[in-house]
Design a protein around this motif. Structure first.
Motif, PDB file in Angstrom:
ATOM      1  N   ILE A   1       1.113   7.834   4.425  1.00 49.09           N
ATOM      2  CA  ILE A   1       0.617   6.714   3.636  1.00 49.09           C
ATOM      3  C   ILE A   1       0.587   5.462   4.498  1.00 49.09           C
ATOM      4  N   ASN A   2      -0.409   4.620   4.290  1.00 42.14           N
ATOM      5  CA  ASN A   2      -0.549   3.368   5.039  1.00 42.14           C
ATOM      6  C   ASN A   2       0.406   2.341   4.454  1.00 42.14           C
ATOM      7  N   LEU A   3       1.424   1.957   5.228  1.00 42.47           N
ATOM      8  CA  LEU A   3       2.465   1.072   4.711  1.00 42.47           C
ATOM      9  C   LEU A   3       1.949  -0.324   4.389  1.00 42.47           C
ATOM     10  N   THR A   4       1.017  -0.824   5.193  1.00 37.14           N
ATOM     11  CA  THR A   4       0.479  -2.164   4.955  1.00 37.14           C
ATOM     12  C   THR A   4      -0.293  -2.216   3.641  1.00 37.14           C
ATOM     13  N   SER A   5      -1.127  -1.202   3.419  1.00 38.99           N
ATOM     14  CA  SER A   5      -1.895  -1.155   2.169  1.00 38.99           C
ATOM     15  C   SER A   5      -0.975  -0.988   0.970  1.00 38.99           C
TER      16      SER A   5
ATOM     17  N   GLU B   1       9.585  -9.151 -10.000  1.00 41.25           N
ATOM     18  CA  GLU B   1      10.945  -8.635 -10.128  1.00 41.25           C
ATOM     19  C   GLU B   1      11.961  -9.587  -9.492  1.00 41.25           C
ATOM     20  N   LEU B   2      11.595 -10.149  -8.336  1.00 45.31           N
ATOM     21  CA  LEU B   2      12.510 -11.033  -7.617  1.00 45.31           C
ATOM     22  C   LEU B   2      12.427 -12.484  -8.087  1.00 45.31           C
ATOM     23  N   GLY B   3      11.321 -12.832  -8.723  1.00 43.24           N
ATOM     24  CA  GLY B   3      11.144 -14.197  -9.191  1.00 43.24           C
ATOM     25  C   GLY B   3      10.830 -15.187  -8.103  1.00 43.24           C
ATOM     26  N   LYS B   4      10.237 -14.715  -7.016  1.00 43.12           N
ATOM     27  CA  LYS B   4       9.873 -15.615  -5.917  1.00 43.12           C
ATOM     28  C   LYS B   4       8.815 -14.948  -5.050  1.00 43.12           C
ATOM     29  N   ASP B   5       8.151 -15.763  -4.213  1.00 43.40           N
ATOM     30  CA  ASP B   5       7.156 -15.239  -3.282  1.00 43.40           C
ATOM     31  C   ASP B   5       7.854 -14.505  -2.151  1.00 43.40           C
ATOM     32  N   ILE B   6       7.232 -13.438  -1.670  1.00 43.01           N
ATOM     33  CA  ILE B   6       7.778 -12.697  -0.534  1.00 43.01           C
ATOM     34  C   ILE B   6       6.676 -12.443   0.483  1.00 43.01           C
ATOM     35  N   LYS B   7       7.087 -12.182   1.700  1.00 40.59           N
ATOM     36  CA  LYS B   7       6.122 -11.940   2.767  1.00 40.59           C
ATOM     37  C   LYS B   7       5.781 -10.457   2.850  1.00 40.59           C
ATOM     38  N   GLN B   8       4.514 -10.182   3.102  1.00 35.73           N
ATOM     39  CA  GLN B   8       4.065  -8.793   3.191  1.00 35.73           C
ATOM     40  C   GLN B   8       4.793  -8.052   4.302  1.00 35.73           C
ATOM     41  N   GLY B   9       5.041  -8.744   5.418  1.00 28.16           N
ATOM     42  CA  GLY B   9       5.724  -8.106   6.542  1.00 28.16           C
ATOM     43  C   GLY B   9       7.113  -7.625   6.186  1.00 28.16           C
ATOM     44  N   ALA B  10       7.806  -8.363   5.308  1.00 29.48           N
ATOM     45  CA  ALA B  10       9.154  -7.964   4.899  1.00 29.48           C
ATOM     46  C   ALA B  10       9.109  -6.689   4.062  1.00 29.48           C
ATOM     47  N   VAL B  11       8.068  -6.567   3.239  1.00 30.89           N
ATOM     48  CA  VAL B  11       7.895  -5.364   2.432  1.00 30.89           C
ATOM     49  C   VAL B  11       7.588  -4.165   3.323  1.00 30.89           C
ATOM     50  N   VAL B  12       6.723  -4.378   4.313  1.00 28.01           N
ATOM     51  CA  VAL B  12       6.375  -3.303   5.250  1.00 28.01           C
ATOM     52  C   VAL B  12       7.612  -2.812   5.989  1.00 28.01           C
ATOM     53  N   MET B  13       8.447  -3.738   6.434  1.00 27.08           N
ATOM     54  CA  MET B  13       9.664  -3.350   7.161  1.00 27.08           C
ATOM     55  C   MET B  13      10.603  -2.556   6.247  1.00 27.08           C
ATOM     56  N   SER B  14      10.707  -2.968   4.979  1.00 31.03           N
ATOM     57  CA  SER B  14      11.558  -2.234   4.032  1.00 31.03           C
ATOM     58  C   SER B  14      11.023  -0.831   3.792  1.00 31.03           C
ATOM     59  N   LEU B  15       9.711  -0.713   3.693  1.00 35.27           N
ATOM     60  CA  LEU B  15       9.089   0.600   3.512  1.00 35.27           C
ATOM     61  C   LEU B  15       9.310   1.481   4.730  1.00 35.27           C
ATOM     62  N   LYS B  16       9.222   0.889   5.918  1.00 38.24           N
ATOM     63  CA  LYS B  16       9.416   1.663   7.154  1.00 38.24           C
ATOM     64  C   LYS B  16      10.839   2.207   7.227  1.00 38.24           C
ATOM     65  N   ARG B  17      11.821   1.344   6.930  1.00 36.25           N
ATOM     66  CA  ARG B  17      13.217   1.800   6.950  1.00 36.25           C
ATOM     67  C   ARG B  17      13.458   2.874   5.895  1.00 36.25           C
ATOM     68  N   LEU B  18      12.877   2.674   4.724  1.00 39.14           N
ATOM     69  CA  LEU B  18      13.053   3.640   3.635  1.00 39.14           C
ATOM     70  C   LEU B  18      12.406   4.973   3.989  1.00 39.14           C
ATOM     71  N   SER B  19      11.223   4.954   4.584  1.00 32.38           N
ATOM     72  CA  SER B  19      10.538   6.201   4.934  1.00 32.38           C
ATOM     73  C   SER B  19      11.315   6.985   5.975  1.00 32.38           C
ATOM     74  N   GLU B  20      11.936   6.283   6.927  1.00 28.58           N
ATOM     75  CA  GLU B  20      12.750   6.964   7.940  1.00 28.58           C
ATOM     76  C   GLU B  20      13.989   7.589   7.307  1.00 28.58           C
ATOM     77  N   ASP B  21      14.590   6.874   6.353  1.00 25.19           N
ATOM     78  CA  ASP B  21      15.762   7.402   5.655  1.00 25.19           C
ATOM     79  C   ASP B  21      15.396   8.591   4.784  1.00 25.19           C
ATOM     80  N   LEU B  22      14.260   8.490   4.103  1.00 27.93           N
ATOM     81  CA  LEU B  22      13.799   9.584   3.253  1.00 27.93           C
ATOM     82  C   LEU B  22      13.470  10.818   4.067  1.00 27.93           C
ATOM     83  N   ASP B  23      12.910  10.611   5.244  1.00 27.87           N
ATOM     84  CA  ASP B  23      12.565  11.740   6.110  1.00 27.87           C
ATOM     85  C   ASP B  23      13.797  12.582   6.403  1.00 27.87           C
ATOM     86  N   PHE B  24      14.936  11.909   6.578  1.00 30.70           N
ATOM     87  CA  PHE B  24      16.168  12.665   6.826  1.00 30.70           C
ATOM     88  C   PHE B  24      16.704  13.287   5.540  1.00 30.70           C
TER      89      PHE B  24
END
Length: 219
Positions: free
Chosen positions: A27-31, A43-66
Motif C-alpha cells: 500500500i502507498n503510505l503517502t496516499s 480524533e486529536l483535535g488539532k492539525d497534524i503533518k502528513q509526514g508524521a502520519v507517514v512515519m507512524s505508518l512506516k513504523r507500524l508496518s514494520e512492526d506488523l510485518d514481524f
C-alpha cells in the motif's frame, strides 16, 4: 494521552483488510496518510503533518510485518494434509426436540457406507447437515417432518489439518479466510475442530480455493 502513533494504530486495526495490506507492504503510505488525516485530526483535535502520519505508518508496518507474518507464517508452513470432497449437499434445519433422533438414524445409515461424506454442526436455532449428494434423498426422507430452512447443492469441501500451535497463535484463521476473500471465494460454511477445519464452497470455486490454501504453505 493520545498521540499520532496511537491514533494511527487504532485507525488501522479497525480496518482488517487495510491491516493485512499494510503488513504485506502493498500500500502507498503517502496516499493512505492523506486519506486518514481528516479523521485523525478530528480524533486529536488539532492539525497534524502528513509526514508524521507517514512515519507512524512506516513504523507500524514494520512492526506488523514481524508480528503478523513471522508467527502466522510459521504455522501455515506446517499445514498438514488437505482433503477435497465433491458432490455435497448442505441442509439446514431448525432445532427441534426430535432432530437428534433423526440424526442418529442417519448416522446408522451412513455407517453402512464408509465412502459417504457426513458432517454436522449445531447452533442455537439451526442444525446443519452436510452429506454426499448420493444420499440426499435419505436425508429428505428422514427429516421430512423437520422444518427445513435452506438447502444448497453442488458443493465441495476442503479439509485442512493444522499444526498444534495454531490454537496459541492469533490470526491464523483470519489470515486464511482473508486470502480466500481476496480471491472472491464465497464460503458456504465453516466447520472446525481444534486442529482441523473444513470449508464448503461451490464446486465451481473449489479448484481456486484449494490453490489458495495450498499456496499458503509456500509463503
Amino acid at each position: 494521552m493520545k498521540t499520532i502513533s496511537s491514533v494511527v494504530e487504532h485507525y488501522i486495526k479497525t480496518k482488517p483488510f487495510l491491516l493485512s495490506a499494510l503488513s504485506q507492504g502493498i500500500i502507498n503510505l503517502t496516499s493512505l496518510a492523506r486519506t486518514m488525516m481528516p479523521e485523525l485530526e478530528q480524533e486529536l483535535g488539532k492539525d497534524i503533518k502528513q509526514g508524521a502520519v507517514v512515519m507512524s505508518l512506516k513504523r507500524l508496518s514494520e512492526d506488523l510485518d514481524f508480528r503478523v507474518n513471522h508467527k502466522i507464517v510459521k504455522v501455515l508452513k506446517n499445514i498438514g494434509e488437505i482433503t477435497v470432497r465433491s458432490s455435497l449437499t448442505d441442509f439446514s434445519f431448525a432445532v427441534s426436540d426430535t432432530i437428534l433422533n433423526k440424526q442418529a438414524e442417519l448416522i446408522k445409515t451412513i455407517n453402512a457406507n464408509p465412502d459417504v461424506f457426513y458432517t454436522s454442526s449445531r447452533g442455537v436455532n439451526e442444525t446443519n447437515i452436510v452429506v454426499s449428494s448420493s444420499i440426499k434423498n435419505v436425508v429428505e426422507k428422514l427429516f421430512s417432518d423437520e422444518k427445513q430452512i435452506a438447502r444448497t447443492e453442488d458443493l465441495a469441501s476442503i479439509t485442512v489439518k493444522l499444526p498444534k500451535d495454531n490454537i496459541s497463535t492469533p490470526g491464523v484463521y483470519y489470515y486464511i479466510f482473508q486470502r480466500l476473500a481476496w480471491e472472491g471465494i464465497i464460503i458456504n460454511e465453516v466447520i472446525s475442530t481444534s486442529f482441523e477445519f473444513t470449508i464448503l464452497v461451490s464446486e465451481e470455486e473449489v479448484d481456486l480455493a484449494f490453490k489458495v490454501i495450498k499456496d499458503l504453505k509456500n509463503l
